[in-house]
Enzyme design. Structure first.
Site, PDB file in Angstrom:
ATOM      1  N   THR A 992      -2.189  -8.620  -3.398  1.00 22.55           N
ATOM      2  CA  THR A 992      -3.367  -8.558  -2.527  1.00 22.55           C
ATOM      3  C   THR A 992      -4.409  -7.566  -3.009  1.00 22.55           C
ATOM      4  OG1 THR A 992      -2.189  -6.995  -1.128  1.00 22.55           O
ATOM      5  CG2 THR A 992      -2.106  -9.297  -0.485  1.00 22.55           C
ATOM      6  N   CYS A 993      -3.939  -6.526  -3.725  1.00 25.75           N
ATOM      7  CA  CYS A 993      -4.911  -5.543  -4.200  1.00 25.75           C
ATOM      8  C   CYS A 993      -5.840  -6.157  -5.243  1.00 25.75           C
ATOM      9  CB  CYS A 993      -4.195  -4.332  -4.774  1.00 25.75           C
ATOM     10  SG  CYS A 993      -3.051  -4.733  -6.090  1.00 25.75           S
ATOM     11  N   MET A 994      -5.401  -7.271  -5.869  1.00 27.71           N
ATOM     12  CA  MET A 994      -6.232  -7.938  -6.878  1.00 27.71           C
ATOM     13  C   MET A 994      -6.720  -9.295  -6.384  1.00 27.71           C
ATOM     14  SD  MET A 994      -3.782  -7.104 -10.122  1.00 27.71           S
ATOM     15  CE  MET A 994      -4.823  -7.981 -11.259  1.00 27.71           C
TER      16      MET A 994
END
EC number: 2.3.2.26
Length: 1025
Positions: A992-994
């Site tokens: 999710t961070c990317m």
């Protein structure tokens, strides 16, 4: 060899080339000039000495002659007039000629003689004597000239005597007739009785000899305590004299040649609290219609002769303020008369407009509003008025007065008709100009809430002004206000003055109007006209804030050289753009509540360009100032771009460094408590920095995954869902499931205010990081983020039943007092009932027809503002740690909700597909990718939101579409080139961070659909990745 002669004999040489003869000539001329001056001064001194000696000898001769005549008088008539009788007042008697010749106001013996003579005269009158025959005998016509002269001198002498001895008579000057101390005043009253043939001549003589100046001094001396007049049961002799003089002058021409500055309006009406001390004269003043007459006189005098107003009392009681206070105290009775002419109303408006121009702003810090901060009074007006005088003016300029005044001006006008198409008459134009000028100056000077109810509900002012504005706008004709040429500069924008008066009144109506009146009954303006109004105001505001660059920064009043500062061009523009902006804001709120026009009608097309957006990011630029004053002129998408750029600039300035203790341990089942304990102690700088979170499940095991931003997104969404859950007790929800602070939160949580502070900072952090959270707030609570007040029309979202009851009360046709309602409200929180007063002493104030509107709005204010004031203020304090006030004020409540939660419109799968990237062997034409997008389109909205949260950590898309998603959404192949069954059996995973989806190459639509639905519904945190 050596010189041994006299050195003084050496020849002197002028190096400048001048000869010694020339130098000697200059000295000689200067000396002759000085001699002439000395001789002239000596002659002047001698002449002055001769004149002084001559004057002194003359005065001595006069005094000696007076003394001689005084002795003769005493010998003939007695030291105390004991030898005087009826015949003493006859033209053949020397009694009055001698007395008036030797009399001196500084001689106590003379005053005693005058008093006894007047006592004798009054005794003769009271015993049935006729004054005309007493003075002239049987034939007045023959002796008329002599009698008039003697009466004039006697009356004048009496008035001067009272004036010069006023300080010693302080407590006796307002005694009723017949008292020993009022003999001189009673004599004046007897001699100027309107039945006498000499009355007009005598009063004319008094006016020429400053009678009102004398009476001013007498009245001021009689005010032993200016603010607390003595109780009297009958009319005083002084009031009787004043009545006789003013009654006569109002109907006769004997005062036509009197000096203006010595007349009644300037000398008497400028006495502080006049009617409090002359209460019996006040009744006569009203009954005889003197108020109309003297308002007319003031209208003739102002503004050309304003500089001669007396200011001899104190700087706290300037003449113009005292006149205003005295006029407004009596003028209600004038306008209550149905026969009051439009001309009288017009003259009153002009007089009051001028007087309000002169006085300082009478507003408290809490109620002054935006304009007080922008205006600086010059040294002449910064001195404050006496508080009691200020209160007198405020109470006099009330709602009832303005209601009567406006109705008097427009009682016969055609401007109240909706289909008004005929050009307004000159009289109607003048009435509009007069009332607009008065209201403009009043709104600047006085607290406007005191007069708004009467203007809004007791008059057709809004309809009249709108029809006038609409006609002028449609025909592009703005007639000049002829009667205001002495008050307004020639280049003053009259059309803008109309809007400056119209907007505050209509805005007030919108705050107390209910939905049925606005949408169904369409009162006072039809929805069609409201749409036209929005477009007109938008165009005017854009012109003021953007096009008219020369006056972009209005000059301060302190350096304004125009005659009328509050009516100067720059002041009208400053005031107009402020009230137009406020009204458009109010109309936008109504449109957001229930649409009556397109949102684009509020936007200016020129404010949507990239150039404008770039300029708005520059401090103190025209665009940035416009954004502060009228953000609704800028389209929402442009404001979001500006807001995003402001956030990015703030992050760059902060540095966005990771904290030393940058990883916080959070238990999923205790998420709020853990977060509050660890994050609530962070400073503003630390909150704006990077925060990393590690989740632990109920077994104390750390969940898999490295927080590159995605876990923090998940943390923010989960903690907000937990903290804002109504079961936790900090928030409640409306019937529409919208959240607002629980007024009884303190009963459940001892630290409830600290919790609200923390929740405000959490919401601010989410917005600061661009994280959308699915929390639906009530509009009336979101307004607190803008530090905005809520009104009656916001109540349906909180308590529709209470709203219906209040509307019933508002439109109740019976006697409201019979309902036995009082200004109290009963709060019931968790079974505990508590009665609160809506006003000080409210439990004893019954609701009546006159105050029912106030009661209704106090109830609404209590529920919408007062009950949640502590919770809202703490929430706001935490929120503003991260989001600056200027940033959030760019948006309406509806738009703030979109900033918080995003819009469902942003879940456009086509938009997501067009902005997606691919890696690991996938591209936009790959068969697996085609299958994926086909499955995504087949999902319900709920599953599309779940998928978005699965991939990005948030269930809603970016505000401006997926084009602005950072990093870009990417689909990566999650299998080697040689795919095995084991590879196809794996579930999709995410980073999710990317914003990265790791998607195996499934072979069928059914398989892909099942795997995606299972993965996004597993709710297993970040274990799958």
């Amino acid at each position: 060899m050596f010189f041994t002669g006299d050195p003084t004999l050496r020849r002197r040489v002028d190096m400048g080339g001048r000869s010694s003869k020339e130098s000697d000539r200059t000295v000689l001329l200067e000396q002759a000039k000085a001699d002439r001056k000395r001789r002239l001064a000596l002659r002047q001194e001698t002449s002055a000495a001769i004149k002084i000696q001559k004057f002194f000898r003359g005065r001595m001769a006069v005094e000696l002659e007076r003394s001689r005549i005084r002795e003769q008088f005493h010998h003939k008539f007695g030291d105390h007039c004991q030898k005087a009788d009826r015949n003493c007042f006859n033209v053949d008697s020397e009694f009055l000629p001698q007395l008036l010749l030797f009399f001196s106001v500084r001689n106590s013996g003379d005053i005693a003689i005058l008093t006894e003579g007047c006592r004798l005269l009054l005794q003769l009158v009271h015993s049935g004597g006729d004054l005309v025959s007493i003075f002239s005998g049987t034939d007045y016509s023959i002796k008329r000239s002599v009698v008039e002269t003697r009466v004039k001198k006697l009356v004048g002498t009496c008035m001067k005597t009272i004036y010069h001895n006023r300080d010693g008579l302080q407590n006796q000057l307002l005694m009723p007739s017949g008292m020993p101390t009022t003999i001189l005043l009673d004599t004046v009253s007897a001699l100027i009785n309107p039945d006498h043939p000499w009355t007009c001549k005598v009063i004319g003589h008094l006016l020429q000899h400053k009678v009102f100046f004398l009476m001013r001094g007498i009245i001021l001396s009689s005010m032993h305590n200016m603010k607390q007049p003595a109780n009297r049961v009958s009319m005083s002799s002084l009031e009787n004299v004043l009545t006789l003089i003013t009654s006569h002058t109002s109907g006769h021409s004997c005062s036509s040649d009197t000096d203006i500055k010595l007349g009644f309006p300037f000398q008497i009406l400028s006495i502080p609290f006049l009617w409090h001390h002359l209460s019996f004269y006040k009744e006569i003043f009203l009954v005889q219609g003197l108020a109309k007459y003297y308002v007319h006189q003031l209208a003739l005098y102002f503004p050309n002769h304003a500089s001669i107003l007396p200011n001899d009392v104190s700087h706290e009681f300037p003449g113009y303020a005292c006149i205003l206070g005295n006029i407004v105290e009596v003028v209600v009775a004038v306008f209550s008369d149905q026969t009051c002419s439009i001309l009288t109303a017009m003259e009153f408006v002009l007089v009051v407009t001028f007087l309000l121009e002169a006085i300082p702003i009478l507003k408290s810090a809490a109620g002054a509003g935006h304009f007080d901060d922008e205006m600086s009074m010059d040294e002449k007006t910064i001195e404050s008025l006496d508080t009691d005088l200020e209160r007198l003016i405020k109470e006099g300029m009330d709602s009832h007065l303005f209601q009567l005044l406006v109705n008097a001006l427009f009682k016969d006008t055609l401007l109240i008709h909706q289909s008004y198409e005929v050009a307004p008459s000159d009289e109607e134009v003048d009435a509009v100009g007069a009332v607009c000028s008065l209201l403009h100056v009043t709104f600047i000077t006085l607290p406007s809430e005191r007069i708004m109810t009467g203007l809004a509900y007791g008059t057709d002012l809004v309809l009249v002004l709108w029809n006038f504005i609409k006609y002028c706008q449609d025909n592009q004709i703005w007639p000049a206000f002829r009667h205001l040429t002495a008050y307004i500069p020639d280049d003053a924008p009259c059309w803008l003055l109309s809007l400056a008066a119209f907007c505050p009144v209509y805005k007030y109506m919108l705050t107390i109007m209910d939905n049925e009146e606005f949408y169904e009954q369409e009162r006072p303006l039809s929805l069609r006209n409201v749409r036209l109004l929005v477009i007109l105001l938008k165009q005017v505001l854009w012109q003021l804030l953007w096009v008219i660059t020369a006056n972009n920064s209005p000059q301060k009043l302190g350096v304004d050289n125009s005659v009328s500062k509050k009516l100067s061009v720059d002041t009208i523009r400053t005031r107009a753009h402020a009230v137009i902006s406020e009204l458009l804001n109010q109309l936008l709120d109504w449109n957001n509540r229930r649409s009556f026009t397109s949102t684009s009608d509020f936007h200016s097309p020129d404010a949507s360009s990239e150039v404008f957006v770039a300029q708005a990011l520059t401090e103190n630029s025209r665009a940035s100032e416009l954004l502060k004053q009228a953000p609704f002129l800028v389209p929402f998408t442009s404001r979001v771009k500006i807001f995003t750029a402001q956030l990015a600039a703030s992050k760059n300035q902060t540095g966005a460094y990771p904290l030393p203790r940058n990883r916080f341990r959070i238990r999923r089942n205790r998420i709020f408590e853990d977060a509050f304990r660890q994050l609530s102690v962070l400073s503003t700088e630390e909150l704006r920095g990077s925060i990393r979170v590690s989740f632990f499940n109920e077994f104390g095991v750390e969940e898999a995954g490295i927080d590159g931003g995605g876990i923090f997104k998940d943390f923010m969404e989960n903690i907000t869902q937990s903290a804002f859950d109504v079961q936790y007790g900090l928030f409640k929800e409306t019937n529409d499931h919208l959240l607002y602070p629980n007024p009884g939160s303190g009963v459940i949580h001892e630290q409830h205010l600290q919790y609200f502070d923390f929740l405000g900072s959490l919401l601010g952090k989410a917005m600061y990081e661009g994280i959308l959270v699915d929390i639906p707030f009530a509009t009336f609570f979101l307004s607190k983020l803008r530090q905005k007040h809520n009104f009656l029309n916001d109540l349906p979202s909180l308590d529709p039943e209470l709203y219906r009851h209040l509307l019933f009360l508002k439109h109740y046709l019976g006697d409201v007092a019979e309902l036995e309602l009082y200004f109290v409200i009963v709060n019931n929180e968790y079974g505990e009932q508590k009665e609160e007063e809506l006003l000080p002493g409210g439990k004893d104030i019954r609701v009546t027809k006159e105050n029912v509107i106030t009661y209704i709005h106090l109830i609404a204010n209590h529920r919408l503002n007062y009950q949640i004031r502590h919770q809202s203020s703490h929430f706001l304090r935490g929120f503003q740690q991260l989001i600056d006030k200027e940033w959030i004020e760019m948006f309406s409540e509806h738009e703030i909700q979109i900033l918080i939660s995003g819009s469902l419109e942003s879940l456009d799968m086509d938009d997501l597909r067009s902005n997606a990237h691919y890696s690991g062997g996938y591209d936009q034409d790959h068969p697996v990718i085609d299958m994926f997008w086909e499955v995504m389109k087949s999902f319900s909205l709920e599953y599309q939101k779940k998928f978005l949260k699965f991939v990005t950590g948030c269930s809603r898309g970016p505000l401006l579409g997926f084009r602005y998603l950072e990093p870009k959404f990417c689909i990566q192949r999650a299998a080697p080139l040689n795919v095995t069954e084991e590879d196809l059996d794996r579930l999709p995973t995410t980073a999710t961070c990317m914003n990265l989806l790791k998607l195996p190459p499934y072979i069928s639509i059914a398989q892909m659909r099942n795997k995606l639905m299972y993965a996004i519904s597993a709710d297993a945190g970040f274990d799958l990745s």
